[in-house]
Design a protein around this motif. Structure first.
Motif, mmCIF file in Angstrom:
data_model
loop_
_atom_site.group_PDB
_atom_site.id
_atom_site.type_symbol
_atom_site.label_atom_id
_atom_site.label_comp_id
_atom_site.label_asym_id
_atom_site.label_seq_id
_atom_site.Cartn_x
_atom_site.Cartn_y
_atom_site.Cartn_z
ATOM 1 N N PHE A 218 58.596 60.732 73.048
ATOM 2 C CA PHE A 218 58.621 62.077 72.467
ATOM 3 C C PHE A 218 59.194 63.089 73.460
ATOM 4 C CE2 PHE A 218 56.601 66.231 71.945
ATOM 5 C CZ PHE A 218 56.892 66.515 70.618
ATOM 6 N N VAL A 219 58.743 63.018 74.713
ATOM 7 C CA VAL A 219 59.244 63.951 75.731
ATOM 8 C C VAL A 219 60.726 63.697 75.986
ATOM 9 C CG1 VAL A 219 59.077 64.620 78.165
ATOM 10 C CG2 VAL A 219 57.000 64.329 76.814
ATOM 11 N N GLY A 220 61.142 62.431 75.985
ATOM 12 C CA GLY A 220 62.556 62.131 76.157
ATOM 13 C C GLY A 220 63.404 62.767 75.065
ATOM 14 N N ILE A 221 62.955 62.661 73.821
ATOM 15 C CA ILE A 221 63.670 63.289 72.700
ATOM 16 C C ILE A 221 63.703 64.810 72.878
ATOM 17 C CG2 ILE A 221 63.608 63.734 70.210
ATOM 18 C CD1 ILE A 221 62.365 60.920 69.892
ATOM 19 N N ALA A 222 62.569 65.386 73.294
ATOM 20 C CA ALA A 222 62.487 66.837 73.494
ATOM 21 C C ALA A 222 63.473 67.293 74.563
ATOM 22 C CB ALA A 222 61.062 67.226 73.882
ATOM 23 N N PHE A 223 63.583 66.532 75.655
ATOM 24 C CA PHE A 223 64.521 66.878 76.723
ATOM 25 C C PHE A 223 65.963 66.862 76.217
ATOM 26 C CE2 PHE A 223 61.789 65.450 80.626
ATOM 27 C CZ PHE A 223 61.026 66.602 80.501
ATOM 28 N N ILE A 224 66.318 65.819 75.475
ATOM 29 C CA ILE A 224 67.694 65.697 74.984
ATOM 30 C C ILE A 224 68.020 66.823 73.995
ATOM 31 C CG2 ILE A 224 69.239 64.269 73.583
ATOM 32 C CD1 ILE A 224 67.860 61.815 74.859
ATOM 33 N N LEU A 225 67.094 67.111 73.086
ATOM 34 C CA LEU A 225 67.325 68.190 72.118
ATOM 35 C C LEU A 225 67.448 69.547 72.809
ATOM 36 C CD1 LEU A 225 64.908 67.172 69.203
ATOM 37 C CD2 LEU A 225 67.404 66.978 69.274
ATOM 38 N N ALA A 226 66.620 69.785 73.816
ATOM 39 C CA ALA A 226 66.696 71.043 74.565
ATOM 40 C C ALA A 226 68.041 71.155 75.271
ATOM 41 C CB ALA A 226 65.554 71.140 75.564
ATOM 42 N N ALA A 227 68.496 70.056 75.876
ATOM 43 C CA ALA A 227 69.777 70.062 76.581
ATOM 44 C C ALA A 227 70.926 70.365 75.626
ATOM 45 C CB ALA A 227 69.997 68.715 77.271
ATOM 46 N N VAL A 228 70.925 69.716 74.475
ATOM 47 C CA VAL A 228 71.986 69.946 73.483
ATOM 48 C C VAL A 228 71.942 71.386 72.985
ATOM 49 C CG1 VAL A 228 72.799 69.325 71.177
ATOM 50 C CG2 VAL A 228 72.092 67.532 72.780
ATOM 51 N N SER A 229 70.749 71.897 72.727
ATOM 52 C CA SER A 229 70.599 73.273 72.254
ATOM 53 C C SER A 229 71.179 74.272 73.251
ATOM 54 C CB SER A 229 69.110 73.573 72.016
ATOM 55 O OG SER A 229 68.905 74.943 71.750
ATOM 56 N N ILE A 230 70.916 74.047 74.541
ATOM 57 C CA ILE A 230 71.409 74.957 75.576
ATOM 58 C C ILE A 230 72.930 74.892 75.669
ATOM 59 C CG2 ILE A 230 71.450 75.372 78.080
ATOM 60 C CD1 ILE A 230 68.458 74.473 78.070
ATOM 61 N N VAL A 231 73.492 73.694 75.575
ATOM 62 C CA VAL A 231 74.940 73.525 75.709
ATOM 63 C C VAL A 231 75.683 74.143 74.533
ATOM 64 C CG1 VAL A 231 76.804 71.818 75.699
ATOM 65 C CG2 VAL A 231 74.851 71.507 77.217
ATOM 66 N N ILE A 232 75.194 73.908 73.315
ATOM 67 C CA ILE A 232 75.907 74.439 72.139
ATOM 68 C C ILE A 232 75.495 75.868 71.812
ATOM 69 C CG2 ILE A 232 76.166 72.115 71.197
ATOM 70 C CD1 ILE A 232 73.989 72.812 69.142
ATOM 71 N N GLY B 52 66.112 62.891 79.765
ATOM 72 C CA GLY B 52 65.771 62.390 78.441
ATOM 73 C C GLY B 52 66.166 60.932 78.266
ATOM 74 N N ILE B 53 67.374 60.591 78.711
ATOM 75 C CA ILE B 53 67.830 59.199 78.636
ATOM 76 C C ILE B 53 66.920 58.294 79.462
ATOM 77 C CG2 ILE B 53 69.704 57.638 79.291
ATOM 78 C CD1 ILE B 53 71.655 59.891 78.556
ATOM 79 N N GLN B 54 66.511 58.782 80.640
ATOM 80 C CA GLN B 54 65.639 57.981 81.499
ATOM 81 C C GLN B 54 64.298 57.690 80.828
ATOM 82 O OE1 GLN B 54 65.668 60.366 85.155
ATOM 83 N NE2 GLN B 54 66.736 58.682 86.159
ATOM 84 N N HIS B 55 63.832 58.603 79.998
ATOM 85 C CA HIS B 55 62.565 58.375 79.301
ATOM 86 C C HIS B 55 62.659 57.185 78.349
ATOM 87 C CE1 HIS B 55 59.588 61.718 80.054
ATOM 88 N NE2 HIS B 55 60.608 62.045 80.837
ATOM 89 N N PHE B 56 63.865 56.889 77.875
ATOM 90 C CA PHE B 56 64.056 55.706 77.040
ATOM 91 C C PHE B 56 64.296 54.464 77.904
ATOM 92 C CE2 PHE B 56 64.999 59.171 74.148
ATOM 93 C CZ PHE B 56 64.379 58.750 72.981
ATOM 94 N N MET B 57 65.092 54.625 78.959
ATOM 95 C CA MET B 57 65.416 53.486 79.813
ATOM 96 C C MET B 57 64.185 52.961 80.553
ATOM 97 S SD MET B 57 69.052 54.737 81.465
ATOM 98 C CE MET B 57 69.166 53.284 82.511
ATOM 99 N N TYR B 58 63.325 53.897 80.968
ATOM 100 C CA TYR B 58 62.151 53.522 81.773
ATOM 101 C C TYR B 58 60.865 53.947 81.066
ATOM 102 C CZ TYR B 58 66.023 53.595 85.118
ATOM 103 O OH TYR B 58 67.234 53.405 85.739
ATOM 104 N N ALA B 59 60.841 53.752 79.762
ATOM 105 C CA ALA B 59 59.721 54.248 78.951
ATOM 106 C C ALA B 59 58.376 53.693 79.422
ATOM 107 C CB ALA B 59 59.941 53.905 77.482
ATOM 108 N N ASN B 60 58.339 52.418 79.773
ATOM 109 C CA ASN B 60 57.070 51.811 80.200
ATOM 110 C C ASN B 60 56.563 52.433 81.497
ATOM 111 O OD1 ASN B 60 56.825 50.025 78.021
ATOM 112 N ND2 ASN B 60 58.193 48.548 78.988
#
Length: 246
Positions: free
Chosen positions: A47-61, A20-28
């Motif tokens: 959008f996919v980067g945000i989805a990845f991060i939210l999914a990761a947080v959901s799984i962890v918590i 998810g972070i990479q989707h922001f760092m390398y968005a282009n």
């Protein structure tokens, strides 16, 4: 078993948090991977980067895990349909393109397992395991990007290539056959995690800002996490499954 499942989920979630972070760092760059007929490439990359991060947080918590993992599995299925299949149709002999498609199938299977949805546990396990057979077979062809993952300081690297491929196939056969409960999956998880650490950690220590290396490391972490999740499936799962197949 709960500890194995928790470890698997954490490895899996960590991988998608980094993706998810990479989707922001390398968005282009990510935007160039979006199918050409879709509008707003940069929007979808973010959008996919945000989805990845939210999914990761959901799984962890452990909140809304069923929903987030099912949505993640759906997103991975779309990657396979919209990105991998067109790429493979254009480059059918490209072993690396096949590897990436198979890796996404495997981590899609893990998402189904993490969802906890009872009727998706069996297809999730097969989606996780079967692509690994074909990935393991690449060890026998000595595909450069596969053999390179055997640490260079190992003696007889090509021999190890064969051994790793064979061990993965044997362990996957144990997973598919539902024998010995989760033992084959646990051995597979330990093998994958050990080689991921031996290979990726030195390279990342030498160049912490190598995006491609982080991607490869997190893919291996996600697959190892999937193996731990399979290993953590409760004994009653195997008992019921074996009774159903008799």
């Amino acid at each position: 078993m709960d500890k194995l499942t928790a470890l698997g989920k954490w490895l899996y979630a960590a991988a998608f948090f980094v993706f998810g972070i990479q989707h922001f760092m390398y968005a282009n760059f990510v935007a160039t991977l979006i199918p050409g007929w879709l509008p707003w490439h940069l929007f979808w990359a973010v959008f996919v980067g945000i989805a990845f991060i939210l999914a990761a947080v959901s799984i962890v918590i452990n909140k809304y895990t069923r929903l987030s993992s099912l949505l993640l599995a759906t997103l991975l299925a779309l990657f396979i349909l919209l990105i991998h299949i067109p790429n493979l149709s254009a480059k059918l002999q490209n072993a690396q393109s096949w590897a990436r498609a198979l890796q996404d199938l495997t981590i899609m299977g893990t998402a189904l397992l993490i969802s906890g949805q009872a009727n998706l546990q069996l297809p999730g396990k097969y989606l996780f395991a079967i692509p690994l057979v074909f990935l393991a077979m690449q060890h026998f062809t000595h595909a450069a990007f596969v053999t390179a993952k055997v640490p260079a300081w190992f003696p007889a690297v090509e021999v190890w290539d064969y051994i790793i491929g064979l061990v993965i196939i044997v362990m996957v056969a144990g997973i598919i056959s539902n024998r010995y409960l989760g033992a084959p999956a646990l051995m597979l998880a330990v093998l994958l995690l050990a080689f991921a650490l031996l290979y990726h950690v030195p390279l990342l220590a030498a160049n912490l800002y190598n995006g491609q290396q982080w991607t490869a490391a997190m893919l291996d972490a996600a697959i190892a996490g999937g193996a731990f999740v399979v290993a953590g499936l409760p004994a009653i799962y195997y008992k019921n499954l074996n009774m159903a197949t008799k």
